[in-house]
Scaffold this active site. Sequence first.
Site, PDB file in Angstrom:
ATOM      1  N   CYS A  90      26.158  84.531 -12.919  1.00 46.23           N
ATOM      2  CA  CYS A  90      24.941  83.782 -13.442  1.00 46.23           C
ATOM      3  C   CYS A  90      23.730  84.880 -13.543  1.00 46.23           C
ATOM      4  CB  CYS A  90      24.453  82.954 -12.301  1.00 46.23           C
ATOM      5  SG  CYS A  90      25.546  81.674 -11.923  1.00 46.23           S
ATOM      6  N   ALA A  91      23.454  85.829 -12.810  1.00 50.99           N
ATOM      7  CA  ALA A  91      22.648  86.972 -13.081  1.00 50.99           C
ATOM      8  C   ALA A  91      22.824  87.565 -14.299  1.00 50.99           C
ATOM      9  CB  ALA A  91      22.629  87.812 -11.940  1.00 50.99           C
TER      10      ALA A  91
END
Length: 188
Positions: A90-91
């Site tokens: 996600c990052a």
Amino acid sequence: MNAARWLVAGILAGVLVLLILFGYGLAKQREGDTLEQGARIVSVGGDVPIEPHPAPDFTLKGFDGKQVKLSDYKGKVVIVNFWASWCPPCAEEAPTLESGWQKFKNEGVVFLGVNLWDDPQNAEQFIEDNDLTYINGTTKTGTATEYGLTGIPETYVIDKNGQVIRRWRGPLTDHELANLVEAGLSSK
């Protein structure tokens, strides 16, 4: 003596095979480990074929204090991304989503980030650290299930008619995101 050596070698080889199989089993278990609420981190994914269908409506409680409903955006293409602050993929894709938002926001495209199973302070820190300016918030627990979420990150494209037309599992690149948005814009 020779037979004893063969016996020991056979036992050691058997133990080695068992250790390899055990290690492989642990790796596969970790790969599919369930996290809170049954989600798992997806580090590799791609376009998941789906039959277009009506998008389940939901209310997003934004970290900025505002609430929006998905149905408020009928007539626009909506990119719905499910994420969590503790999810490395996600990052990885956060800058892609922000740059996509900046590129397409004036073309009738809305980005909604749905944070799942996270500490609100960690989620807000994630948004700040990644300079995310599109709408991000939380929704009721059942939303992920209604969308058929299998892991995070996962992204859905909803066309102007409120139909889910595309689903992407895993982190997106700029090119992949642009293709998804274009599919939404060109959908009839």
